[in-house]
Design a protein around this motif. Structure first.
Motif, PDB file in Angstrom:
ATOM      1  N   ARG A 100      -2.548  -5.683  -0.151  1.00  0.00           N
ATOM      2  CA  ARG A 100      -2.294  -4.865   0.928  1.00  0.00           C
ATOM      3  C   ARG A 100      -2.157  -5.778   2.245  1.00  0.00           C
ATOM      4  O   ARG A 100      -1.520  -5.655   3.403  1.00  0.00           O
ATOM      5  CB  ARG A 100      -3.473  -3.849   1.182  1.00  0.00           C
ATOM      6  CG  ARG A 100      -3.711  -2.779   2.443  1.00  0.00           C
ATOM      7  CD  ARG A 100      -4.495  -1.684   1.753  1.00  0.00           C
ATOM      8  NE  ARG A 100      -5.102  -1.941   3.770  1.00  0.00           N
ATOM      9  CZ  ARG A 100      -6.406  -0.806   3.865  1.00  0.00           C
ATOM     10  NH1 ARG A 100      -6.973  -0.863   2.553  1.00  0.00           N
ATOM     11  NH2 ARG A 100      -6.780  -0.409   4.255  1.00  0.00           N
ATOM     12  N   THR A 123      -5.310  -5.766  -5.573  1.00  0.00           N
ATOM     13  CA  THR A 123      -4.830  -4.799  -4.651  1.00  0.00           C
ATOM     14  C   THR A 123      -4.909  -5.162  -3.333  1.00  0.00           C
ATOM     15  O   THR A 123      -4.322  -4.220  -2.326  1.00  0.00           O
ATOM     16  CB  THR A 123      -5.006  -3.258  -5.368  1.00  0.00           C
ATOM     17  OG1 THR A 123      -6.407  -3.122  -5.030  1.00  0.00           O
ATOM     18  CG2 THR A 123      -4.396  -3.327  -6.594  1.00  0.00           C
ATOM     19  N   GLU A 124      -6.560  -5.250  -2.744  1.00  0.00           N
ATOM     20  CA  GLU A 124      -6.674  -5.795  -1.624  1.00  0.00           C
ATOM     21  C   GLU A 124      -6.127  -6.569  -1.033  1.00  0.00           C
ATOM     22  O   GLU A 124      -5.335  -6.364   0.484  1.00  0.00           O
ATOM     23  CB  GLU A 124      -8.264  -5.371  -1.036  1.00  0.00           C
ATOM     24  CG  GLU A 124      -8.694  -3.906  -1.618  1.00  0.00           C
ATOM     25  CD  GLU A 124      -8.253  -3.429  -0.109  1.00  0.00           C
ATOM     26  OE1 GLU A 124      -8.723  -3.500   0.703  1.00  0.00           O
ATOM     27  OE2 GLU A 124      -7.865  -1.671  -1.211  1.00  0.00           O
ATOM     28  N   TYR A 138      -3.144   2.163  -5.400  1.00  0.00           N
ATOM     29  CA  TYR A 138      -3.626   2.425  -4.072  1.00  0.00           C
ATOM     30  C   TYR A 138      -5.153   2.089  -4.002  1.00  0.00           C
ATOM     31  O   TYR A 138      -5.653   1.544  -4.593  1.00  0.00           O
ATOM     32  CB  TYR A 138      -3.436   3.890  -4.360  1.00  0.00           C
ATOM     33  CG  TYR A 138      -3.231   4.739  -3.149  1.00  0.00           C
ATOM     34  CD1 TYR A 138      -2.368   5.425  -2.639  1.00  0.00           C
ATOM     35  CD2 TYR A 138      -5.311   5.351  -2.784  1.00  0.00           C
ATOM     36  CE1 TYR A 138      -2.614   5.842  -1.354  1.00  0.00           C
ATOM     37  CE2 TYR A 138      -5.148   6.581  -1.696  1.00  0.00           C
ATOM     38  CZ  TYR A 138      -3.847   6.650  -0.985  1.00  0.00           C
ATOM     39  OH  TYR A 138      -3.921   7.403   0.157  1.00  0.00           O
ATOM     40  N   THR A 139      -5.602   2.018  -2.387  1.00  0.00           N
ATOM     41  CA  THR A 139      -7.496   1.655  -2.631  1.00  0.00           C
ATOM     42  C   THR A 139      -8.022   2.635  -2.991  1.00  0.00           C
ATOM     43  O   THR A 139      -7.528   4.225  -3.532  1.00  0.00           O
ATOM     44  CB  THR A 139      -7.033   1.449  -0.648  1.00  0.00           C
ATOM     45  OG1 THR A 139      -8.389   0.772  -0.610  1.00  0.00           O
ATOM     46  CG2 THR A 139      -7.182   2.626  -0.119  1.00  0.00           C
ATOM     47  N   ASP A 183       0.957  -1.287  -0.331  1.00  0.00           N
ATOM     48  CA  ASP A 183       0.167  -0.046   0.122  1.00  0.00           C
ATOM     49  C   ASP A 183       1.015   1.068   0.216  1.00  0.00           C
ATOM     50  O   ASP A 183       0.212   2.043  -0.463  1.00  0.00           O
ATOM     51  CB  ASP A 183      -1.328  -0.657   1.195  1.00  0.00           C
ATOM     52  CG  ASP A 183      -2.288   0.976   1.034  1.00  0.00           C
ATOM     53  OD1 ASP A 183      -2.924   1.087   0.623  1.00  0.00           O
ATOM     54  OD2 ASP A 183      -1.132   2.024   2.333  1.00  0.00           O
ATOM     55  N   THR A 184       2.037   1.331   0.539  1.00  0.00           N
ATOM     56  CA  THR A 184       3.151   2.613   1.064  1.00  0.00           C
ATOM     57  C   THR A 184       4.382   1.724   1.462  1.00  0.00           C
ATOM     58  O   THR A 184       4.441   0.976   1.652  1.00  0.00           O
ATOM     59  CB  THR A 184       2.102   3.148   2.099  1.00  0.00           C
ATOM     60  OG1 THR A 184       2.803   2.656   2.836  1.00  0.00           O
ATOM     61  CG2 THR A 184       1.049   4.366   1.716  1.00  0.00           C
ATOM     62  N   ARG A 224      -9.157   7.490   0.908  1.00  0.00           N
ATOM     63  CA  ARG A 224      -8.708   7.777   1.913  1.00  0.00           C
ATOM     64  C   ARG A 224      -9.139   9.277   2.148  1.00  0.00           C
ATOM     65  O   ARG A 224      -8.798   9.873   1.496  1.00  0.00           O
ATOM     66  CB  ARG A 224      -7.166   7.505   1.174  1.00  0.00           C
ATOM     67  CG  ARG A 224      -6.537   7.261   3.072  1.00  0.00           C
ATOM     68  CD  ARG A 224      -5.309   6.600   2.458  1.00  0.00           C
ATOM     69  NE  ARG A 224      -5.529   5.081   2.625  1.00  0.00           N
ATOM     70  CZ  ARG A 224      -4.743   4.142   2.845  1.00  0.00           C
ATOM     71  NH1 ARG A 224      -3.490   4.541   2.406  1.00  0.00           N
ATOM     72  NH2 ARG A 224      -4.696   3.054   1.891  1.00  0.00           N
TER      73      ARG A 224
END
Length: 590
Positions: free
Chosen positions: A517, A513-514, A381-382, A131-132, A385
């Motif tokens: 993460r 993506t989730e 990215y989610t 995620d980051t 946010r």
């Protein structure tokens, strides 16, 4: 070693649970208060001097002239310091504290315990996840408003510090590599795009780091602006871009090839204790992985029944998998342009403004902007946010961003979720600064509760939007199953993806993506649903006990006025709310 590592954080959680269950009588401020305040005041002054993360403890316009010190010697000193603080806390009798300081003590002790656990597990050797990452976090400084010459000069100094900072991160990551403490390799694929957006830039002006110089304030004379721009370009060309090139080479040639193939956190060094420490950190409970897994399965069954009710309302002929396919593929549910997605999000946020007075007494002064996720971060990215002043909406890959999910997403990320809750907490007076730290179980639990609250507020205008909310509820409940499945039960990436596909309306892109993460960020996904359950259960308890005296505005104000706290502290506060007859924490607003 397992027991030693988890003793502090588990013990702090047990303290919270016991304190919540056995509320002590009110005590006036005395010597214990003074003793405790001296401990946290001294530690906070030291903590802020450490600048552990870029931007930490700066205000929104502040810029640090240097980047964090993260070398191993510094990390060892931090561990020793926090262990010393914990000894001092153990020497304070909590029952001797006044009521306000007792809450501070419970929050603070859990915070210090989490710091100790992170240092003992050497989390700093794994400064990235799907995620980051440290480099993308650092780039966030470039997107802050800068209004003075001093801020620009500090920013230029910070950019000149990038080579040192990146090199220290690489040294730490190599140490993690040597002991198998890395994110799983599959979660790192393609994540270097945010590095190449800088390393491959043709000019300094093409990088995100030049953004502050594109629109400088008029109070800085033109000649001074040109001087600062020239210094900024030099720092980007001689420090920032070369550091990103070296980082990219390291990532591609060393780190990603050496990253572990295994997914489970429990298979890391001291893995079972490590995963349990993350459970405690992110849920503020002592629940086991098995218990959480079963809670997720039970809650998923309840949500599925609600989903089937919506399918009956829209007279869909087919089973749930067919309905999910319909929702994922029918063009009517998807925006044609990024602006359409942004405008729909803004419309939902403004619609909430028309209902806010019915559900909240205290309103934060801080407003927020709706802006797209930056292009260099958007692919991984989610979906959105939010936080003080901002609601980020991901407009990348529009066929994966369902419009029927936007009301729930907006309530979660903007108002009354993160961009509402965080400013309320920050506006409370007389609290020590450590109380502004974000506790995921509370913050994410509140935001998910806001999605459910949307149905009560009449925010969902169609059955499909209600289903979008239910899909998001299932998404968070399924995290309890998937996170524990991956990290404690040997689940594969495909198993996790299949579970989300079978139980939510998330798109294929979002599912991928989730899951990545969750794989690379053990435990964080457990915060949401367990936090929401705590708030819902506390509300039900208050409604039953207070009957006609229950005021939803007073309840919400009480939850938000408390700020980000461990769940047992929240539950104890609602017990007090009931005992006091359901009164508002803001008497003038009643």
């Amino acid at each position: 070693m397992d027991k030693k590592i988890t003793t502090a954080i588990a013990g702090a959680c047990m303290l919270l649970c016991l304190s919540a269950a056995n509320a002590a009588p009110a005590i006036k401020a005395g010597p214990a208060d003074a003793q405790f305040k001296a401990v946290y005041a001294q530690e906070w002054k030291w903590r802020t001097s450490q600048k552990q993360e870029d931007g930490e403890d700066d205000d929104d316009s502040g810029v640090s002239p240097s980047l964090p010190r993260i070398d191993v010697a510094t990390q060892n000193k931090r561990l020793a310091y926090w262990q010393g603080v914990m000894k001092k806390l153990d020497g304070i009798k909590e029952s001797s504290l006044s009521a306000p300081e007792r809450i501070n003590y419970q929050v603070y002790k859990a915070q210090i315990a989490a710091f100790i656990a992170a240092q003992q597990f050497k989390e700093y050797e794994k400064p990235l996840n799907a995620d980051t990452a440290f480099w993308s976090n650092m780039a966030g400084t470039a997107r802050r408003p800068m209004t003075t010459e001093a801020q620009f000069r500090d920013y230029i100094k910070q950019m000149s510090d990038v080579p040192r900072y990146f090199n220290d991160e690489i040294v730490n990551m190599r140490a993690g590599m040597a002991r198998g403490f890395t994110p799983p390799k599959v979660t790192l694929v393609g994540r270097d795009s945010s590095i190449t957006s800088v390393s491959d830039a043709k000019t300094a002006q093409d990088t995100v780091f030049y953004l502050p110089f594109k629109s400088m304030p008029a109070n800085i004379p033109a000649a001074k602006q040109e001087e600062l721009r020239a210094a900024g370009v030099k720092a980007i060309e001689t420090s920032v871009i070369p550091a990103h090139k070296a980082l990219l080479k390291f990532m591609r040639e060393e780190y990603v090839p050496a990253a572990r193939e295994d997914l489970a956190a429990s298979n890391l060094p001291d893995g079972k204790a490590y995963y349990q420490s993350k459970i405690v950190e992110f849920t503020t409970t002592n629940l086991s992985a098995d218990q959480i897994h079963q809670i997720g399965i039970d809650e998923m069954a309840k949500i599925r029944n609600e989903m089937l009710d919506v399918m009956k309302q829209v007279k869909f002929e087919g089973d749930l998998p067919a309905f999910l396919t319909f929702l994922r593929t029918d063009p009517q549910f998807y925006a044609k342009t990024p602006d359409e997605l942004l405008m729909r999000s803004a419309w939902v946020a403004k619609k909430f403004d028309g209902k806010v007075g019915q559900y909240f007494g205290y309103l934060p002064r801080r407003r927020f902007a709706v802006i797209p996720v930056p292009d260099d971060q958007a692919p991984f990215y989610t979906s959105g946010r939010g936080g003080p002043g901002v609601y980020l909406v991901n407009t990348y890959n529009l066929p994966s961003r369902a419009l029927y999910s936007m009301p729930a997403l907006t309530l979660h990320e903007s108002a009354p979720g993160h961009a509402f809750q965080m400013p309320v907490a920050l506006e409370q007076k007389g609290r020590p600064p450590f109380r502004n730290a974000y506790i995921s179980a509370y913050g994410e639990g509140w935001a998910l509760y806001c999605e459910r609250l949307g149905a009560e507020m009449g925010m969902y205008e169609t059955p499909y939007e209600v289903f979008g909310m239910l899909s998001y509820q299932a998404w968070r409940a399924s995290r309890l199953v998937v996170d524990t499945g991956i990290h404690a039960k040997g689940w594969t990436r495909k198993q996790a993806q299949d579970y989300l596909k079978a139980n939510t309306a998330l798109s294929e892109h979002e599912i991928e993506t989730e899951v990545d993460r969750y794989i690379s960020w053990p435990g964080q996904a457990l915060s949401y649903y367990l936090g929401e359950m705590s708030i819902i259960n506390a509300r039900k308890k208050a409604e039953k006990a207070l009957g006609q005296k229950f005021d939803i505005r007073a309840f919400h104000d009480t939850v938000l006025q408390l700020g980000s706290v461990p769940l047992p502290v929240l539950e104890a506060r609602i017990d007090l709310f009931i005992a006091e007859g359901g009164k508002s924490p803001y008497p003038d607003l009643q």
